[in-house]
Design an enzyme around this catalytic site. Sequence first.
Site, PDB file in Angstrom:
ATOM      1  N   ARG A  63      -9.909   9.506  -9.469  1.00 25.94           N
ATOM      2  CA  ARG A  63      -9.314  10.164 -10.727  1.00 25.94           C
ATOM      3  C   ARG A  63     -10.505  10.415 -11.518  1.00 25.94           C
ATOM      4  NH1 ARG A  63      -8.477   6.361 -13.779  1.00 25.94           N
ATOM      5  NH2 ARG A  63      -8.400   4.618 -12.510  1.00 25.94           N
ATOM      6  N   TYR A  71      -6.013  14.609  -5.382  1.00 24.32           N
ATOM      7  CA  TYR A  71      -6.464  13.279  -5.273  1.00 24.32           C
ATOM      8  C   TYR A  71      -5.498  12.230  -6.094  1.00 24.32           C
ATOM      9  CZ  TYR A  71      -8.585   9.060  -3.484  1.00 24.32           C
ATOM     10  OH  TYR A  71      -8.886   7.914  -2.910  1.00 24.32           O
ATOM     11  N   GLY A  72      -4.778  11.162  -5.416  1.00 17.76           N
ATOM     12  CA  GLY A  72      -4.488  10.035  -6.045  1.00 17.76           C
ATOM     13  C   GLY A  72      -3.909  10.197  -7.398  1.00 17.76           C
ATOM     14  N   GLY A  73      -4.210   9.637  -8.435  1.00 21.21           N
ATOM     15  CA  GLY A  73      -3.657   9.590  -9.802  1.00 21.21           C
ATOM     16  C   GLY A  73      -3.780  10.813 -10.408  1.00 21.21           C
ATOM     17  N   LYS A 117      -0.006   7.434 -12.431  1.00 26.52           N
ATOM     18  CA  LYS A 117      -0.464   6.980 -13.525  1.00 26.52           C
ATOM     19  C   LYS A 117       0.163   7.943 -14.639  1.00 26.52           C
ATOM     20  CE  LYS A 117      -3.446   4.256 -11.384  1.00 26.52           C
ATOM     21  NZ  LYS A 117      -3.202   2.744 -11.570  1.00 26.52           N
ATOM     22  N   HIS A 146      -0.189  -1.667 -16.726  1.00 23.94           N
ATOM     23  CA  HIS A 146      -1.005  -1.533 -15.435  1.00 23.94           C
ATOM     24  C   HIS A 146      -0.921  -2.951 -14.891  1.00 23.94           C
ATOM     25  CE1 HIS A 146      -5.155  -0.057 -13.597  1.00 23.94           C
ATOM     26  NE2 HIS A 146      -3.929  -0.008 -12.699  1.00 23.94           N
ATOM     27  N   SER A 164      -8.760  -0.807 -12.176  1.00 22.85           N
ATOM     28  CA  SER A 164      -8.603  -0.324 -10.902  1.00 22.85           C
ATOM     29  C   SER A 164      -9.577  -0.816  -9.976  1.00 22.85           C
ATOM     30  CB  SER A 164      -8.667   1.216 -10.898  1.00 22.85           C
ATOM     31  OG  SER A 164      -7.624   1.708 -11.563  1.00 22.85           O
ATOM     32  N   CYS A 207     -10.016  -3.866  -8.813  1.00 20.31           N
ATOM     33  CA  CYS A 207     -10.388  -5.253  -8.846  1.00 20.31           C
ATOM     34  C   CYS A 207      -9.695  -6.284  -8.301  1.00 20.31           C
ATOM     35  CB  CYS A 207     -10.401  -5.452 -10.690  1.00 20.31           C
ATOM     36  SG  CYS A 207     -11.836  -4.765 -11.469  1.00 20.31           S
ATOM     37  N   GLY A 208      -8.770  -5.901  -7.249  1.00 18.50           N
ATOM     38  CA  GLY A 208      -8.148  -6.770  -6.375  1.00 18.50           C
ATOM     39  C   GLY A 208      -6.716  -7.180  -6.669  1.00 18.50           C
ATOM     40  N   LYS A 209      -6.028  -6.148  -7.531  1.00 15.89           N
ATOM     41  CA  LYS A 209      -4.627  -6.497  -7.836  1.00 15.89           C
ATOM     42  C   LYS A 209      -3.915  -6.480  -6.508  1.00 15.89           C
ATOM     43  CE  LYS A 209      -3.129  -3.564 -10.939  1.00 15.89           C
ATOM     44  NZ  LYS A 209      -4.365  -2.552 -11.240  1.00 15.89           N
ATOM     45  N   THR A 210      -4.171  -5.338  -5.640  1.00 11.59           N
ATOM     46  CA  THR A 210      -3.246  -5.481  -4.317  1.00 11.59           C
ATOM     47  C   THR A 210      -3.426  -6.695  -3.542  1.00 11.59           C
ATOM     48  OG1 THR A 210      -3.576  -2.882  -4.377  1.00 11.59           O
ATOM     49  CG2 THR A 210      -2.672  -3.950  -2.294  1.00 11.59           C
ATOM     50  N   ASP A 228       0.759  -2.625  -8.706  1.00  5.02           N
ATOM     51  CA  ASP A 228      -0.206  -1.776  -9.866  1.00  5.02           C
ATOM     52  C   ASP A 228       0.469  -1.592 -11.295  1.00  5.02           C
ATOM     53  OD1 ASP A 228      -2.587  -0.297 -10.009  1.00  5.02           O
ATOM     54  OD2 ASP A 228      -1.454   1.523  -9.905  1.00  5.02           O
ATOM     55  N   ASN A 267     -13.721   4.878  -2.424  1.00  6.08           N
ATOM     56  CA  ASN A 267     -12.290   4.732  -3.018  1.00  6.08           C
ATOM     57  C   ASN A 267     -11.437   5.235  -2.099  1.00  6.08           C
ATOM     58  OD1 ASN A 267     -10.601   4.563  -5.154  1.00  6.08           O
ATOM     59  ND2 ASN A 267     -10.757   6.645  -5.741  1.00  6.08           N
ATOM     60  N   SER A 268     -11.685   5.105  -0.734  1.00  4.52           N
ATOM     61  CA  SER A 268     -10.765   5.538   0.213  1.00  4.52           C
ATOM     62  C   SER A 268      -9.489   4.739   0.217  1.00  4.52           C
ATOM     63  CB  SER A 268     -11.420   5.790   1.681  1.00  4.52           C
ATOM     64  OG  SER A 268     -11.590   4.253   2.033  1.00  4.52           O
ATOM     65  N   ARG A 269      -8.341   5.208   0.636  1.00  7.59           N
ATOM     66  CA  ARG A 269      -7.069   4.553   0.402  1.00  7.59           C
ATOM     67  C   ARG A 269      -5.915   4.497   1.493  1.00  7.59           C
ATOM     68  NH1 ARG A 269      -6.358   2.868  -5.363  1.00  7.59           N
ATOM     69  NH2 ARG A 269      -8.279   3.533  -6.218  1.00  7.59           N
ATOM     70  N   TYR A 305      -9.791 -14.400  -3.021  1.00  5.35           N
ATOM     71  CA  TYR A 305      -8.728 -14.096  -2.131  1.00  5.35           C
ATOM     72  C   TYR A 305      -7.491 -15.391  -1.940  1.00  5.35           C
ATOM     73  CZ  TYR A 305     -12.121 -10.724  -1.333  1.00  5.35           C
ATOM     74  OH  TYR A 305     -12.987  -9.376  -1.434  1.00  5.35           O
TER      75      TYR A 305
HETATM   76  O1  SAT Z   1      -6.150   7.310  -8.117  1.00  7.96           O
HETATM   77  S1  SAT Z   1      -5.277   6.240  -8.760  1.00  7.96           S
HETATM   78  O2  SAT Z   1      -5.327   6.401 -10.116  1.00  7.96           O
HETATM   79  O3  SAT Z   1      -3.962   6.380  -8.403  1.00  7.96           O
HETATM   80  C1  SAT Z   1      -5.530   4.575  -8.363  1.00  7.96           C
HETATM   81  C2  SAT Z   1      -6.287   3.959  -9.498  1.00  7.96           C
HETATM   82  O4  SAT Z   1      -6.974   4.259 -10.091  1.00  7.96           O
HETATM   83  O5  SAT Z   1      -5.714   2.690  -9.484  1.00  7.96           O
HETATM   84 MN    MN Z   2      -4.081   1.145 -10.865  1.00  6.21          MN
END
Ligand code: SAT
Ligand code: MN
Length: 549
Positions: free
Chosen positions: A30, A158-160, A167, A187, A209, A211-214, A236, A325-327, A451
């Site tokens: 992002r 990319y992503g967000g 987002k 969030h 983002s 920090c281990g939410k998933t 998320d 930041n690979s996903r 964890y």
């Molecule tokens: O790239 S995203 O914004 O979708 C992911 C994140 O920053 O949490």
């Molecule tokens: Mn997020």
Amino acid sequence: MLRDGTFIELNQKTYPNCHLHRSNSNDVARTESVTFICTRQMDDAGPTNNWMAPADAKEKVRPLFDGAMKGRTMYVVPYILGPASSPYSKIGVEITDSAYVAASMRIMSRMGKAALDRLGSSDDFVPGLHSLGDLNPARRFIMHFPEEKLIWSVGSGYGGNALLGKKCFALRIASWMAREQGWMAEHMLILGLEDPSGKVTYMAAAFPSACGKTNLAMMVSALEKQGYRVWTVGDDIAWMHVGSDGMLRAINPEAGFFGVAPGTNAKTNPNVVEAAHRNTIFTNTAMTAAGEPWWEGMDGAPPAGIIDWKGNAWTPGKSPAAHPNSRYTVPASQSPSLSSHWEDPEGVPISAFIFGGRRARLAPLVYESHDWQHGVFVGATMASETTAAATGAVGVSRRDPMAMLPFCGYNMADYFGHWLAMGPKLKNPPRVFHVNWFRKDADGKFLWPGYGENVRVLKWMLDRIEGRAGATETPIGNVPSPSSLTLDGLSISRDTINELLKVDSADWSKEEQAIGKFFEKFGERLPPAICQEQKALASRLSRSAVATG
Ligand code: SAT
Ligand code: MN
């Protein structure tokens, strides 16, 4: 996408229907510096957002769309945010010239016919216009027009920046709608903690983002034998309404997980490792000679013949094989930890909020706020060391209230006011906690294993909610009393626990001053209750300094 190289086929035996996408190497996270909130009044966007007047924004960005889609396929992507039958769900339509974005939206939202069926002849949807443009960072803009509920994004895939349901809509536009309509768009992950009697208590947690939410949302509990399990509702974003029962009810607007790959393995997140073995899009990970995705922190030693995220042969030791930041983009329905209530139209009742971030030194493992107003202050003063999820320096500490700094679609002072106003509307407002899994010792080593062991902290919260666990008062809130944390089966010394729970008044006095500096930027608009809480903290700190000499 296979034909034009947008997708690279992964090993279809071990990773059926999985593909790898490599984004442009200048477009991997992002970009907050080119993300704007476009309101008529600058003050309505507030001091923490980039602002442009709507007319100026359109004049600046419209030419970038001129002819941008020529020779490309344009996709019209109708999608629902939230369960198809929930009264709290909302519809968006994204127009995009990226097939990768369309395919990702199909995983991340309820896309296509379900959305058109729900929309019918209504025009109640949030339009989003997206083009890759020429992918030149100088011509990259992510524009939000909350007053007319409109999103324009150009120059990024990319992503967000590009999946406009995430987002842009589910947080920035939705947070504006939520304040207008009396609900909350946050969030936050949503999880259910099951106790030995089978009762499930739901909690929502806000961390910045990466920090281990998933990982927390999908955790395999270290106390599973004792009957404590964690169920995933979302990883998320949480949309929360005051339910007819007076409880705060949360739905997950998304249908998939867009998670950080590096560091993901059988220990840190076994559920997602299992889930991301089919129907998954990998973005900017590395690839093995066998055509399997690979990243730093995966189980086992790196096999020979790795191709890095840019598509070149990789030499270990130089730069990382996978982008930090690979996903992975994986359907939620594939997670073994998915809650059977994750699509309940009314949402799940939230009993606790958890705030947190990366703080190497300051914050204890966990503490509890005194009441709702103090809890809002704790969220408003959150800070964290930055990660690779956004472009910019990594590891610098920044204030990130409620983990919403890059995502709040309006003036953050008004946002604090909205939070303060929500508490009294609830019969049972959630208890508010703060956690820090990332505290380090003098040698820079993490003090807490994290964890699956984090369930011990969740269990303490549950015991607090149920009135079973003891706590020790400190100037910042209540930390666990020495015997109230369940530590059996974990080898950790008493000294380490004391270190983890320590609240250093001198450090916190400096923090209190930094908080004051941060709040100054909101001027008169900052709600008085927030100032009150800051004064109360300062006086508790000075009293404790006197008491301890
Ligand atoms: O790239 S995203 O914004 O979708 C992911 C994140 O920053 O949490
Ligand atoms: Mn997020």
